[in-house]
Design a protein around this motif. Structure first.
Motif, PDB file in Angstrom:
ATOM      1  N   SER A  25      19.542  12.488  10.115  1.00 54.54           N
ATOM      2  CA  SER A  25      18.799  11.226  10.200  1.00 54.54           C
ATOM      3  C   SER A  25      18.386  10.732   8.810  1.00 54.54           C
ATOM      4  O   SER A  25      18.453   9.528   8.535  1.00 54.54           O
ATOM      5  CB  SER A  25      17.608  11.337  11.150  1.00 54.54           C
ATOM      6  OG  SER A  25      16.713  12.330  10.743  1.00 54.54           O
ATOM      7  N   SER A  26      17.996  11.619   7.912  1.00 57.53           N
ATOM      8  CA  SER A  26      17.654  11.205   6.539  1.00 57.53           C
ATOM      9  C   SER A  26      18.852  10.591   5.836  1.00 57.53           C
ATOM     10  O   SER A  26      18.731   9.589   5.125  1.00 57.53           O
ATOM     11  CB  SER A  26      17.147  12.397   5.724  1.00 57.53           C
ATOM     12  OG  SER A  26      15.920  12.848   6.212  1.00 57.53           O
ATOM     13  N   SER A  27      20.015  11.196   6.049  1.00 57.38           N
ATOM     14  CA  SER A  27      21.237  10.668   5.459  1.00 57.38           C
ATOM     15  C   SER A  27      21.552   9.277   6.001  1.00 57.38           C
ATOM     16  O   SER A  27      21.854   8.352   5.241  1.00 57.38           O
ATOM     17  CB  SER A  27      22.399  11.627   5.746  1.00 57.38           C
ATOM     18  OG  SER A  27      23.617  11.094   5.290  1.00 57.38           O
ATOM     19  N   TRP A  28      21.471   9.128   7.320  1.00 59.16           N
ATOM     20  CA  TRP A  28      21.723   7.812   7.915  1.00 59.16           C
ATOM     21  C   TRP A  28      20.721   6.772   7.426  1.00 59.16           C
ATOM     22  O   TRP A  28      21.094   5.643   7.136  1.00 59.16           O
ATOM     23  CB  TRP A  28      21.675   7.902   9.431  1.00 59.16           C
ATOM     24  CG  TRP A  28      22.934   8.400  10.068  1.00 59.16           C
ATOM     25  CD1 TRP A  28      24.009   9.000   9.465  1.00 59.16           C
ATOM     26  CD2 TRP A  28      23.238   8.344  11.452  1.00 59.16           C
ATOM     27  NE1 TRP A  28      24.956   9.323  10.389  1.00 59.16           N
ATOM     28  CE2 TRP A  28      24.517   8.934  11.628  1.00 59.16           C
ATOM     29  CE3 TRP A  28      22.565   7.877  12.568  1.00 59.16           C
ATOM     30  CZ2 TRP A  28      25.120   9.047  12.872  1.00 59.16           C
ATOM     31  CZ3 TRP A  28      23.173   7.991  13.808  1.00 59.16           C
ATOM     32  CH2 TRP A  28      24.437   8.563  13.955  1.00 59.16           C
ATOM     33  N   GLN A  29      19.438   7.144   7.343  1.00 57.02           N
ATOM     34  CA  GLN A  29      18.413   6.196   6.910  1.00 57.02           C
ATOM     35  C   GLN A  29      18.697   5.686   5.503  1.00 57.02           C
ATOM     36  O   GLN A  29      18.476   4.514   5.204  1.00 57.02           O
ATOM     37  CB  GLN A  29      17.032   6.838   6.995  1.00 57.02           C
ATOM     38  CG  GLN A  29      16.576   7.016   8.424  1.00 57.02           C
ATOM     39  CD  GLN A  29      15.391   7.963   8.566  1.00 57.02           C
ATOM     40  OE1 GLN A  29      15.154   8.829   7.721  1.00 57.02           O
ATOM     41  NE2 GLN A  29      14.645   7.802   9.653  1.00 57.02           N
ATOM     42  N   ALA A  30      19.184   6.557   4.637  1.00 54.97           N
ATOM     43  CA  ALA A  30      19.472   6.152   3.261  1.00 54.97           C
ATOM     44  C   ALA A  30      20.808   5.423   3.134  1.00 54.97           C
ATOM     45  O   ALA A  30      20.929   4.454   2.386  1.00 54.97           O
ATOM     46  CB  ALA A  30      19.472   7.385   2.351  1.00 54.97           C
ATOM     47  N   THR A  31      21.788   5.879   3.885  1.00 58.34           N
ATOM     48  CA  THR A  31      23.155   5.384   3.716  1.00 58.34           C
ATOM     49  C   THR A  31      23.462   4.140   4.531  1.00 58.34           C
ATOM     50  O   THR A  31      24.205   3.272   4.088  1.00 58.34           O
ATOM     51  CB  THR A  31      24.159   6.493   4.100  1.00 58.34           C
ATOM     52  OG1 THR A  31      23.862   7.655   3.331  1.00 58.34           O
ATOM     53  CG2 THR A  31      25.580   6.074   3.841  1.00 58.34           C
ATOM     54  N   TYR A  32      22.912   4.052   5.731  1.00 57.69           N
ATOM     55  CA  TYR A  32      23.291   2.980   6.648  1.00 57.69           C
ATOM     56  C   TYR A  32      22.343   1.785   6.627  1.00 57.69           C
ATOM     57  O   TYR A  32      22.476   0.880   7.442  1.00 57.69           O
ATOM     58  CB  TYR A  32      23.405   3.514   8.075  1.00 57.69           C
ATOM     59  CG  TYR A  32      24.539   4.499   8.279  1.00 57.69           C
ATOM     60  CD1 TYR A  32      25.583   4.620   7.374  1.00 57.69           C
ATOM     61  CD2 TYR A  32      24.555   5.315   9.393  1.00 57.69           C
ATOM     62  CE1 TYR A  32      26.612   5.523   7.566  1.00 57.69           C
ATOM     63  CE2 TYR A  32      25.588   6.223   9.599  1.00 57.69           C
ATOM     64  CZ  TYR A  32      26.610   6.319   8.685  1.00 57.69           C
ATOM     65  OH  TYR A  32      27.630   7.211   8.893  1.00 57.69           O
ATOM     66  N   ARG A  33      21.400   1.769   5.688  1.00 60.53           N
ATOM     67  CA  ARG A  33      20.501   0.623   5.551  1.00 60.53           C
ATOM     68  C   ARG A  33      21.349  -0.610   5.246  1.00 60.53           C
ATOM     69  O   ARG A  33      22.154  -0.607   4.327  1.00 60.53           O
ATOM     70  CB  ARG A  33      19.500   0.899   4.439  1.00 60.53           C
ATOM     71  CG  ARG A  33      18.340  -0.040   4.348  1.00 60.53           C
ATOM     72  CD  ARG A  33      17.301   0.116   5.401  1.00 60.53           C
ATOM     73  NE  ARG A  33      16.703   1.436   5.498  1.00 60.53           N
ATOM     74  CZ  ARG A  33      15.914   1.804   6.496  1.00 60.53           C
ATOM     75  NH1 ARG A  33      15.607   0.956   7.458  1.00 60.53           N
ATOM     76  NH2 ARG A  33      15.416   3.015   6.548  1.00 60.53           N
ATOM     77  N   GLY A  34      21.219  -1.643   6.046  1.00 57.83           N
ATOM     78  CA  GLY A  34      22.022  -2.838   5.887  1.00 57.83           C
ATOM     79  C   GLY A  34      23.284  -2.830   6.735  1.00 57.83           C
ATOM     80  O   GLY A  34      23.904  -3.872   6.928  1.00 57.83           O
ATOM     81  N   LEU A  35      23.672  -1.653   7.227  1.00 56.81           N
ATOM     82  CA  LEU A  35      24.834  -1.539   8.109  1.00 56.81           C
ATOM     83  C   LEU A  35      24.414  -1.401   9.566  1.00 56.81           C
ATOM     84  O   LEU A  35      25.130  -1.832  10.464  1.00 56.81           O
ATOM     85  CB  LEU A  35      25.703  -0.338   7.714  1.00 56.81           C
ATOM     86  CG  LEU A  35      26.288  -0.356   6.300  1.00 56.81           C
ATOM     87  CD1 LEU A  35      27.028   0.938   6.020  1.00 56.81           C
ATOM     88  CD2 LEU A  35      27.217  -1.552   6.123  1.00 56.81           C
ATOM     89  N   LEU A  36      23.267  -0.751   9.787  1.00 52.36           N
ATOM     90  CA  LEU A  36      22.696  -0.587  11.125  1.00 52.36           C
ATOM     91  C   LEU A  36      21.296  -1.192  11.119  1.00 52.36           C
ATOM     92  O   LEU A  36      20.660  -1.290  10.056  1.00 52.36           O
ATOM     93  CB  LEU A  36      22.631   0.891  11.509  1.00 52.36           C
ATOM     94  CG  LEU A  36      23.972   1.633  11.650  1.00 52.36           C
ATOM     95  CD1 LEU A  36      23.745   3.107  11.981  1.00 52.36           C
ATOM     96  CD2 LEU A  36      24.849   0.976  12.694  1.00 52.36           C
TER      97      LEU A  36
END
Length: 174
Positions: A25-36
């Motif tokens: 979840s930390s990875s997604w929060q940092a990486t997918y900002r603007g995509l999700l």
């Protein structure tokens, strides 16, 4: 002379479900900002990943997959999950490869990827494949630098929105 902390890998167990979910979840929060959607990343992603990893690590079929945790001097910094897909024409699925944002660029991703390749080879496989979100330029660049090649795009649904998942493949050398 300074010694650098050592990266190491260890197999994940069911007891690691919460740890893996947290990294994921930390990875997604940092990486997918603007995509999700922000609402998904700031809210339900943590609960959703926790339930997902609890179920996945406890599910039957563990012989078809390996989940490894990367640690830097004993501190968990990333993980990967690779799984044989019985009906796949693409090979073995590298389903997850994540390093915590503060630890990207130290070699954890490369170490995890090499372990996935070694595991797939040991299974007698000749190719790995993965999906990456369209627009995730840092990950796409990383995979391409490691020798992965684009092999198609598929519609998907994630975080309540329609997305495009790009498929990449990596041919294993014998």
């Amino acid at each position: 002379m300074r010694t650098l902390p050592v990266l190491s890998l260890r197999p994940a167990t069911l007891d690691d479900a919460a740890l893996i979910a947290s990294i994921h979840s930390s990875s997604w929060q940092a990486t997918y900002r603007g995509l999700l959607p922000d609402a998904f990343l700031d809210g339900e992603v943590t609960r959703e990943r926790a339930a997902y990893w609890e179920a996945r690590l406890g599910a039957p079929g563990g012989e078809r997959r390996i989940v490894l945790i990367a640690e830097l001097a004993g501190t968990p910094v990333g993980f990967m999950c690779v799984e044989r897909q019985p009906e796949s024409t693409w090979g073995v699925l590298l389903d997850n490869l994540h390093a915590l944002p503060g630890y990207q660029g130290i070699g954890a991703g490369k170490l995890l990827m090499r372990a996935a390749e070694d595991w797939a080879r040991a299974q007698g496989e000749t190719q790995l494949y993965l999906y990456v979100l369209e627009g995730n330029a840092p990950a796409i660049g990383f995979y391409e630098r490691q020798g992965w090649t684009f092999a198609g795009a598929e519609p998907d649904h994630m975080g309540g929105v329609d997305i495009t998942a790009l498929r990449y493949v990596y041919r294993l050398e014998r």
